[in-house]
Design an enzyme around this catalytic site. Structure first.
Site, PDB file in Angstrom:
ATOM      1  N   ASP A  94       0.853  -1.232   0.229  1.00 15.75           N
ATOM      2  CA  ASP A  94      -0.060  -0.080  -0.037  1.00 15.75           C
ATOM      3  C   ASP A  94       0.693   1.232   0.049  1.00 15.75           C
ATOM      4  OD1 ASP A  94      -2.260   1.163  -0.269  1.00 15.75           O
ATOM      5  OD2 ASP A  94      -2.960   1.182   1.949  1.00 15.75           O
ATOM      6  N   ILE A  95       1.889   1.380  -0.997  1.00 14.95           N
ATOM      7  CA  ILE A  95       2.931   2.405  -0.954  1.00 14.95           C
ATOM      8  C   ILE A  95       1.904   3.372  -1.644  1.00 14.95           C
ATOM      9  CG2 ILE A  95       5.032   3.346  -2.008  1.00 14.95           C
ATOM     10  CD1 ILE A  95       5.482   1.321   0.406  1.00 14.95           C
TER      11      ILE A  95
END
Length: 269
Positions: A94-95
Protein backbone atom coordinates in the site's frame (compact mmCIF):
# COMPACT_ATOMS: atom_id res chain seq x y z
CA UNK A 1 -6.58 1.06 15.34
CA UNK A 2 -6.98 -2.36 13.75
CA UNK A 3 -10.65 -2.65 14.61
CA UNK A 4 -11.54 -5.77 12.63
CA UNK A 5 -8.30 -7.72 12.82
CA UNK A 6 -8.77 -11.16 11.27
CA UNK A 7 -5.62 -12.69 12.73
CA UNK A 8 -5.63 -14.49 16.04
CA UNK A 9 -3.67 -13.22 19.03
CA UNK A 10 -0.59 -15.31 18.30
CA UNK A 11 -0.34 -14.11 14.68
CA UNK A 12 -0.81 -10.50 15.79
CA UNK A 13 1.96 -10.78 18.40
CA UNK A 14 4.22 -12.46 15.84
CA UNK A 15 3.69 -9.67 13.31
CA UNK A 16 4.13 -6.99 15.98
CA UNK A 17 7.44 -8.50 17.08
CA UNK A 18 8.66 -8.64 13.47
CA UNK A 19 7.63 -5.06 12.65
CA UNK A 20 8.84 -3.94 16.09
CA UNK A 21 12.33 -5.21 15.26
CA UNK A 22 12.57 -2.91 12.22
CA UNK A 23 15.01 -0.08 12.77
CA UNK A 24 15.53 2.09 9.73
CA UNK A 25 15.59 5.86 9.36
CA UNK A 26 12.99 5.68 6.57
CA UNK A 27 10.50 3.37 8.27
CA UNK A 28 8.25 4.73 11.02
CA UNK A 29 9.13 3.20 14.41
CA UNK A 30 6.67 1.04 16.33
CA UNK A 31 6.75 2.04 19.99
CA UNK A 32 3.96 -0.09 21.41
CA UNK A 33 0.76 -2.03 20.90
CA UNK A 34 -2.45 -3.04 22.65
CA UNK A 35 -4.52 -6.18 22.17
CA UNK A 36 -7.89 -6.82 23.80
CA UNK A 37 -10.09 -9.59 22.41
CA UNK A 38 -10.54 -8.72 18.69
CA UNK A 39 -9.46 -5.09 19.15
CA UNK A 40 -5.87 -4.29 18.19
CA UNK A 41 -3.94 -1.02 18.32
CA UNK A 42 -0.46 -0.14 17.11
CA UNK A 43 1.39 2.90 18.47
CA UNK A 44 3.93 4.56 16.18
CA UNK A 45 6.29 7.49 16.69
CA UNK A 46 4.66 10.86 16.05
CA UNK A 47 5.38 12.51 12.70
CA UNK A 48 4.83 16.29 13.13
CA UNK A 49 4.66 17.17 9.42
CA UNK A 50 2.02 14.61 8.57
CA UNK A 51 1.83 12.85 5.22
CA UNK A 52 3.64 13.57 1.97
CA UNK A 53 0.25 13.79 0.26
CA UNK A 54 -0.59 17.25 1.59
CA UNK A 55 2.73 18.68 0.39
CA UNK A 56 3.00 17.34 -3.16
CA UNK A 57 -0.60 18.22 -4.07
CA UNK A 58 -0.63 21.69 -2.51
CA UNK A 59 0.98 24.70 -4.24
CA UNK A 60 1.64 26.35 -0.87
CA UNK A 61 3.73 23.46 0.43
CA UNK A 62 6.04 22.70 -2.48
CA UNK A 63 9.57 21.29 -2.21
CA UNK A 64 12.63 22.12 -4.29
CA UNK A 65 13.68 19.54 -6.87
CA UNK A 66 16.69 18.59 -4.76
CA UNK A 67 14.45 18.04 -1.73
CA UNK A 68 12.00 15.95 -3.78
CA UNK A 69 14.89 13.82 -5.01
CA UNK A 70 16.09 13.43 -1.42
CA UNK A 71 12.61 12.37 -0.28
CA UNK A 72 12.30 9.89 -3.18
CA UNK A 73 15.68 8.42 -2.19
CA UNK A 74 14.55 8.04 1.42
CA UNK A 75 11.35 6.25 0.44
CA UNK A 76 13.29 3.93 -1.89
CA UNK A 77 15.81 3.14 0.87
CA UNK A 78 12.95 2.28 3.22
CA UNK A 79 11.25 -0.04 0.72
CA UNK A 80 14.56 -1.70 -0.19
CA UNK A 81 15.20 -2.30 3.52
CA UNK A 82 11.78 -3.92 3.94
CA UNK A 83 12.44 -6.16 0.93
CA UNK A 84 16.04 -7.14 1.65
CA UNK A 85 17.23 -5.85 5.02
CA UNK A 86 15.07 -7.82 7.45
CA UNK A 87 15.06 -11.46 8.52
CA UNK A 88 11.68 -11.74 6.84
CA UNK A 89 10.80 -10.09 3.54
CA UNK A 90 8.17 -7.44 4.27
CA UNK A 91 5.92 -6.46 1.38
CA UNK A 92 3.94 -3.32 2.09
CA UNK A 93 1.24 -3.56 -0.62
CA UNK A 94 0.00 0.00 0.00
CA UNK A 95 2.75 2.43 -0.99
CA UNK A 96 1.12 5.81 -1.71
CA UNK A 97 1.63 9.48 -0.68
CA UNK A 98 -0.78 9.19 2.25
CA UNK A 99 1.35 6.41 3.79
CA UNK A 100 4.63 8.35 3.63
CA UNK A 101 5.01 10.43 6.79
CA UNK A 102 7.47 13.29 7.35
CA UNK A 103 9.36 13.93 10.58
CA UNK A 104 10.46 17.31 11.94
CA UNK A 105 13.30 17.44 9.37
CA UNK A 106 11.04 16.31 6.50
CA UNK A 107 12.75 12.91 6.41
CA UNK A 108 10.25 10.47 4.86
CA UNK A 109 9.17 7.37 6.76
CA UNK A 110 7.05 4.55 5.41
CA UNK A 111 3.97 4.00 7.58
CA UNK A 112 0.70 2.06 7.76
CA UNK A 113 1.59 -1.61 7.63
CA UNK A 114 -2.06 -2.64 7.78
CA UNK A 115 -1.80 -4.55 4.49
CA UNK A 116 1.83 -5.61 4.87
CA UNK A 117 2.72 -9.28 4.71
CA UNK A 118 5.80 -11.12 5.99
CA UNK A 119 7.41 -13.79 3.84
CA UNK A 120 10.66 -15.78 3.91
CA UNK A 121 13.23 -13.86 1.87
CA UNK A 122 13.62 -16.75 -0.59
CA UNK A 123 9.91 -16.54 -1.50
CA UNK A 124 9.93 -14.76 -4.86
CA UNK A 125 6.27 -15.27 -5.67
CA UNK A 126 3.26 -14.96 -3.41
CA UNK A 127 -0.26 -16.42 -3.36
CA UNK A 128 -2.98 -14.46 -5.12
CA UNK A 129 -4.79 -14.11 -1.77
CA UNK A 130 -2.15 -11.49 -0.92
CA UNK A 131 -3.61 -9.11 -3.52
CA UNK A 132 -4.81 -5.94 -1.84
CA UNK A 133 -4.03 -2.25 -2.05
CA UNK A 134 -5.32 1.18 -3.10
CA UNK A 135 -6.88 1.89 -6.48
CA UNK A 136 -4.46 3.88 -8.63
CA UNK A 137 -1.35 2.31 -7.11
CA UNK A 138 -2.16 -1.41 -7.52
CA UNK A 139 0.15 -3.38 -9.83
CA UNK A 140 -1.56 -5.26 -12.73
CA UNK A 141 -0.65 -8.68 -11.29
CA UNK A 142 -2.55 -7.77 -8.11
CA UNK A 143 -5.70 -7.60 -10.24
CA UNK A 144 -5.08 -10.55 -12.57
CA UNK A 145 -2.38 -13.23 -12.45
CA UNK A 146 -2.32 -13.22 -16.26
CA UNK A 147 0.05 -10.23 -15.93
CA UNK A 148 2.54 -12.12 -13.76
CA UNK A 149 3.18 -13.24 -10.20
CA UNK A 150 2.71 -11.09 -7.10
CA UNK A 151 6.12 -10.28 -5.60
CA UNK A 152 8.27 -7.44 -4.30
CA UNK A 153 7.91 -5.95 -7.80
CA UNK A 154 4.31 -5.11 -6.85
CA UNK A 155 5.66 -2.57 -4.35
CA UNK A 156 7.99 -1.26 -7.08
CA UNK A 157 4.96 -0.52 -9.28
CA UNK A 158 3.24 1.41 -6.47
CA UNK A 159 6.44 3.37 -5.84
CA UNK A 160 6.55 4.29 -9.55
CA UNK A 161 3.03 5.70 -9.39
CA UNK A 162 3.98 7.64 -6.25
CA UNK A 163 7.12 8.96 -7.96
CA UNK A 164 5.10 10.30 -10.91
CA UNK A 165 2.81 12.17 -8.55
CA UNK A 166 5.81 13.66 -6.75
CA UNK A 167 7.37 14.77 -10.04
CA UNK A 168 4.16 16.21 -11.48
CA UNK A 169 2.77 17.69 -8.29
CA UNK A 170 -0.60 16.28 -9.29
CA UNK A 171 -2.58 13.08 -9.02
CA UNK A 172 -2.07 10.53 -11.77
CA UNK A 173 -5.73 10.72 -12.73
CA UNK A 174 -7.16 14.25 -12.92
CA UNK A 175 -10.67 14.60 -14.40
CA UNK A 176 -10.18 18.39 -14.47
CA UNK A 177 -7.15 18.21 -16.78
CA UNK A 178 -7.35 18.49 -20.56
CA UNK A 179 -8.22 15.22 -22.28
CA UNK A 180 -4.61 14.51 -23.32
CA UNK A 181 -3.42 14.97 -19.72
CA UNK A 182 -6.27 13.23 -17.85
CA UNK A 183 -4.10 10.16 -17.22
CA UNK A 184 -0.80 11.76 -16.30
CA UNK A 185 1.53 8.70 -16.66
CA UNK A 186 0.45 8.27 -20.28
CA UNK A 187 0.98 11.98 -21.04
CA UNK A 188 4.44 11.91 -19.40
CA UNK A 189 5.51 8.91 -21.48
CA UNK A 190 4.32 10.52 -24.70
CA UNK A 191 6.17 13.76 -23.89
CA UNK A 192 9.46 12.04 -23.01
CA UNK A 193 9.40 9.53 -25.87
CA UNK A 194 8.78 12.31 -28.40
CA UNK A 195 11.40 14.56 -26.82
CA UNK A 196 8.69 17.20 -26.30
CA UNK A 197 9.47 17.89 -22.65
CA UNK A 198 11.31 21.13 -23.38
CA UNK A 199 12.44 23.13 -20.40
CA UNK A 200 11.79 20.27 -17.97
CA UNK A 201 14.08 20.24 -14.92
CA UNK A 202 16.71 17.49 -14.97
CA UNK A 203 15.51 16.04 -11.67
CA UNK A 204 11.91 16.00 -12.91
CA UNK A 205 12.98 14.19 -16.07
CA UNK A 206 14.98 11.66 -14.02
CA UNK A 207 12.11 10.96 -11.60
CA UNK A 208 9.66 10.52 -14.49
CA UNK A 209 11.91 8.11 -16.40
CA UNK A 210 12.58 6.01 -13.28
CA UNK A 211 8.86 5.99 -12.51
CA UNK A 212 8.04 4.75 -16.02
CA UNK A 213 10.48 1.86 -15.56
CA UNK A 214 8.76 1.00 -12.28
CA UNK A 215 5.25 0.86 -13.79
CA UNK A 216 5.98 -1.53 -16.63
CA UNK A 217 3.14 -4.00 -17.10
CA UNK A 218 5.15 -7.19 -16.53
CA UNK A 219 6.87 -7.54 -13.14
CA UNK A 220 10.00 -8.96 -14.82
CA UNK A 221 10.38 -5.72 -16.81
CA UNK A 222 10.49 -3.59 -13.66
CA UNK A 223 13.75 -2.97 -11.78
CA UNK A 224 14.21 -4.34 -8.27
CA UNK A 225 14.05 -1.73 -5.51
CA UNK A 226 17.83 -1.91 -5.12
CA UNK A 227 18.21 -0.97 -8.81
CA UNK A 228 15.71 1.87 -8.41
CA UNK A 229 17.82 3.15 -5.54
CA UNK A 230 20.93 3.18 -7.72
CA UNK A 231 19.05 4.99 -10.49
CA UNK A 232 17.92 7.68 -8.05
CA UNK A 233 21.46 8.15 -6.74
CA UNK A 234 22.85 8.60 -10.25
CA UNK A 235 22.36 11.51 -12.60
CA UNK A 236 20.26 11.68 -15.73
CA UNK A 237 23.13 10.59 -17.98
CA UNK A 238 22.66 7.10 -19.37
CA UNK A 239 19.06 6.89 -18.17
CA UNK A 240 16.95 5.76 -21.13
CA UNK A 241 13.20 6.12 -21.55
CA UNK A 242 11.76 2.60 -21.06
CA UNK A 243 9.54 0.65 -23.44
CA UNK A 244 5.96 1.86 -23.70
CA UNK A 245 4.02 0.97 -20.53
CA UNK A 246 0.88 -1.08 -21.06
CA UNK A 247 -1.55 1.77 -20.53
CA UNK A 248 -0.07 4.00 -23.22
CA UNK A 249 -1.23 2.14 -26.30
CA UNK A 250 -3.38 -0.67 -27.65
CA UNK A 251 -0.44 -3.05 -28.16
CA UNK A 252 -1.99 -5.65 -25.85
CA UNK A 253 -5.63 -5.09 -26.71
CA UNK A 254 -6.11 -7.70 -29.49
CA UNK A 255 -4.60 -10.56 -27.51
CA UNK A 256 -5.67 -9.59 -24.02
CA UNK A 257 -8.82 -10.89 -22.41
CA UNK A 258 -11.49 -8.19 -22.41
CA UNK A 259 -12.42 -8.81 -18.78
CA UNK A 260 -8.79 -8.30 -17.76
CA UNK A 261 -8.60 -5.07 -19.75
CA UNK A 262 -11.76 -3.94 -18.00
CA UNK A 263 -10.18 -4.64 -14.61
CA UNK A 264 -7.00 -2.81 -15.57
CA UNK A 265 -8.89 0.25 -16.83
CA UNK A 266 -10.83 0.29 -13.58
CA UNK A 267 -7.76 0.80 -11.42
CA UNK A 268 -5.68 2.84 -13.87
CA UNK A 269 -8.40 5.29 -14.76
Amino acid sequence: MLVSSMSNGEEFISEVSSIGSIHHVNVVRLVGFCSEEMRRALVYEYMPHGSLEKYIFSPEKSFSWDKLNEIALGIARGIDYLHRGCDMQILHFDIKPHNILLDSDFIPKIADFGLAKLYPRDNNFLPVSAARGTVGYIAPEMVSRSFGAISSKSDVYSFGMLLLEMAGGRRNVDPQASRSQTYYPSWVYNQLSRQEAVGIHQVERKLCIIALWCIQMKPDDRPAMSEVLNMLKAGIDGLEVPPEPFFCGDEFAPAADSSVLSEISTFSE
